[in-house]
Design a protein around this motif. Structure first.
Motif, PDB file in Angstrom:
ATOM      1  N   PRO A 153      -4.037 -31.085 -96.480  1.00 41.76           N
ATOM      2  CA  PRO A 153      -3.717 -29.669 -96.258  1.00 41.76           C
ATOM      3  C   PRO A 153      -3.674 -28.891 -97.568  1.00 41.76           C
ATOM      4  O   PRO A 153      -3.274 -29.417 -98.613  1.00 41.76           O
ATOM      5  CB  PRO A 153      -2.335 -29.725 -95.595  1.00 41.76           C
ATOM      6  N   TYR A 154      -4.081 -27.636 -97.514  1.00 47.57           N
ATOM      7  CA  TYR A 154      -4.206 -26.816 -98.722  1.00 47.57           C
ATOM      8  C   TYR A 154      -2.897 -26.750 -99.509  1.00 47.57           C
ATOM      9  O   TYR A 154      -2.899 -26.756-100.735  1.00 47.57           O
ATOM     10  CB  TYR A 154      -4.648 -25.408 -98.337  1.00 47.57           C
ATOM     11  N   ALA A 155      -1.762 -26.737 -98.802  1.00 46.76           N
ATOM     12  CA  ALA A 155      -0.464 -26.613 -99.465  1.00 46.76           C
ATOM     13  C   ALA A 155      -0.138 -27.803-100.349  1.00 46.76           C
ATOM     14  O   ALA A 155       0.710 -27.712-101.239  1.00 46.76           O
ATOM     15  CB  ALA A 155       0.640 -26.429 -98.423  1.00 46.76           C
ATOM     16  N   TYR A 156      -0.798 -28.952-100.131  1.00 52.79           N
ATOM     17  CA  TYR A 156      -0.531 -30.150-100.926  1.00 52.79           C
ATOM     18  C   TYR A 156      -1.539 -30.329-102.057  1.00 52.79           C
ATOM     19  O   TYR A 156      -1.595 -31.376-102.692  1.00 52.79           O
ATOM     20  CB  TYR A 156      -0.569 -31.405-100.031  1.00 52.79           C
ATOM     21  N   ARG A 216      -4.876 -41.768 -90.545  1.00 54.60           N
ATOM     22  CA  ARG A 216      -4.184 -40.488 -90.517  1.00 54.60           C
ATOM     23  C   ARG A 216      -2.714 -40.749 -90.823  1.00 54.60           C
ATOM     24  O   ARG A 216      -2.086 -41.620 -90.212  1.00 54.60           O
ATOM     25  CB  ARG A 216      -4.344 -39.811 -89.153  1.00 54.60           C
ATOM     26  N   TYR A 217      -2.173 -39.990 -91.758  1.00 52.17           N
ATOM     27  CA  TYR A 217      -0.801 -40.184 -92.225  1.00 52.17           C
ATOM     28  C   TYR A 217       0.062 -39.023 -91.733  1.00 52.17           C
ATOM     29  O   TYR A 217      -0.290 -37.855 -91.911  1.00 52.17           O
ATOM     30  CB  TYR A 217      -0.770 -40.230 -93.756  1.00 52.17           C
ATOM     31  N   PHE A 218       1.205 -39.383 -91.136  1.00 50.48           N
ATOM     32  CA  PHE A 218       2.088 -38.382 -90.563  1.00 50.48           C
ATOM     33  C   PHE A 218       3.465 -38.441 -91.226  1.00 50.48           C
ATOM     34  O   PHE A 218       3.958 -39.520 -91.566  1.00 50.48           O
ATOM     35  CB  PHE A 218       2.251 -38.597 -89.047  1.00 50.48           C
ATOM     36  N   LEU A 224       0.707 -33.852 -89.880  1.00 50.87           N
ATOM     37  CA  LEU A 224      -0.415 -34.568 -90.468  1.00 50.87           C
ATOM     38  C   LEU A 224      -0.602 -34.110 -91.912  1.00 50.87           C
ATOM     39  O   LEU A 224      -0.814 -32.923 -92.165  1.00 50.87           O
ATOM     40  CB  LEU A 224      -1.690 -34.294 -89.657  1.00 50.87           C
ATOM     41  N   PHE A 225      -0.491 -35.046 -92.888  1.00 49.65           N
ATOM     42  CA  PHE A 225      -0.646 -34.605 -94.274  1.00 49.65           C
ATOM     43  C   PHE A 225      -1.755 -35.330 -95.036  1.00 49.65           C
ATOM     44  O   PHE A 225      -1.958 -35.072 -96.221  1.00 49.65           O
ATOM     45  CB  PHE A 225       0.666 -34.658 -95.058  1.00 49.65           C
ATOM     46  N   GLU A 226      -2.506 -36.192 -94.372  1.00 51.05           N
ATOM     47  CA  GLU A 226      -3.700 -36.757 -95.003  1.00 51.05           C
ATOM     48  C   GLU A 226      -4.562 -37.421 -93.947  1.00 51.05           C
ATOM     49  O   GLU A 226      -4.053 -38.049 -93.014  1.00 51.05           O
ATOM     50  CB  GLU A 226      -3.350 -37.785 -96.078  1.00 51.05           C
ATOM     51  N   VAL A 227      -5.866 -37.281 -94.110  1.00 52.63           N
ATOM     52  CA  VAL A 227      -6.840 -38.003 -93.291  1.00 52.63           C
ATOM     53  C   VAL A 227      -7.851 -38.614 -94.251  1.00 52.63           C
ATOM     54  O   VAL A 227      -8.444 -37.903 -95.065  1.00 52.63           O
ATOM     55  CB  VAL A 227      -7.571 -37.077 -92.300  1.00 52.63           C
ATOM     56  N   SER A 228      -8.019 -39.924 -94.183  1.00 57.61           N
ATOM     57  CA  SER A 228      -9.010 -40.575 -95.040  1.00 57.61           C
ATOM     58  C   SER A 228     -10.034 -41.297 -94.176  1.00 57.61           C
ATOM     59  O   SER A 228      -9.680 -41.947 -93.190  1.00 57.61           O
ATOM     60  CB  SER A 228      -8.347 -41.568 -96.004  1.00 57.61           C
TER      61      SER A 228
END
Length: 268
Positions: A153-156, A216-218, A224-228
């Motif tokens: 996400p852009y905020a991170y 996907r990390y929650f 949801l704060f990362e998808v690899s």
């Protein structure tokens, strides 16, 4: 690459695998010899037979031993084949994998989620995210083992400034710098054909077999704060996962129901 670098993770079966690898490499178990039985190894290492089976499976996948039904496991090679074995039991092992490899950040760009991406991620179309392209390699080898596209996400985005200076994965940097906590990881693994773009990064022929892993990390609130999404060459990477199954509870006896008291007979 050192032999140990081929077996990642701090789980017991990974530790046993590394110990047996050492024993084979220094000749304790010669080529063609039979390893001790599973019960004997379990006693020797002080672990369960399930742990020994997982360790032996890793050695088989590395080409070190070969099992024969009803006989046991024979030593077939003194050194592992060129395959990176990766054991995953928990988020701790994900960290171990990251610190035992190096990462090359190829690109980092701002994107806007398309309708298809938003639908897949259960987000809103038009959201701004960061997309990072990386390649991972073992520390003592230059052969790539993963080509990854990571969405954040852009905020991170501020954590990405440290990505090229740190071997820690993005989710760990988000936890450290943004105060997030991983509560859940979704993982999807499938067979794939390596695309021309990924093949160029991994040094393999286009269309060759590969392993696709999406995670996907929650966070605490289900955010949801990362998808690899990573592509691994099939002939250089092995993925091992241990699943602990909860035993079913025995049928509990039906609760005792006391009979309702008989109301007193009224006097006439």
């Amino acid at each position: 690459m050192s032999s140990h670098a081929k077996i990642s993770g701090m789980a017991k079966h990974a530790q046993v695998s590394r110990a047996l690898l050492d024993d084979i490499a220094r000749g304790k178990y010669a080529l063609g010899s039979l390893l001790p039985s599973e019960p004997a190894l379990a006693t020797s290492f002080g672990v369960s037979r399930q742990t020994i089976r997982a360790a032996l499976r890793t050695l088989r996948e590395l080409g070190l031993i070969e099992g024969q039904q009803g006989i046991g496991s024979f030593v077939r090679a003194a050194q592992p084949t060129a395959r990176y074995a990766y054991s995953f039991d928990s988020a701790v092992d994900l960290l171990q994998y990251a610190v035992s490899t190096s990462v090359d950040v190829l690109s980092c760009e701002e994107i806007v989620l398309s309708e298809a991406q938003a639908l897949s991620l259960k987000r809103r179309p038009g959201e701004r995210w960061w997309q990072v392209q990386t390649v991972r390699k073992p520390l003592q080898d230059h052969a790539p083992i993963a080509s990854s596209r990571i969405l954040v996400p852009y905020a991170y985005g501020s954590v990405l400034q440290d990505l090229s200076r740190s071997r820690e994965p993005i989710f760990a940097l988000i936890q450290q710098q943004m105060g997030e906590t991983i509560t859940e990881i979704w993982q999807d693994i499938s067979a794939t054909s390596v695309s021309a773009a990924d093949a160029a990064l991994l040094g393999v022929p286009p269309g060759c077999p590969g392993l696709s892993i999406e995670r996907r990390y929650f966070g605490r609130n289900g955010e949801l704060f990362e998808v690899s999404h990573s592509i691994h060459p099939a002939d250089t990477f092995n993925y091992s996962m241990r699943v602990r199954l909860a035993l079913p509870e025995r049928d509990a006896p039906a609760p005792h129901t006391a009979a309702a008291p008989t109301p007193p007979t009224p006097h006439v």
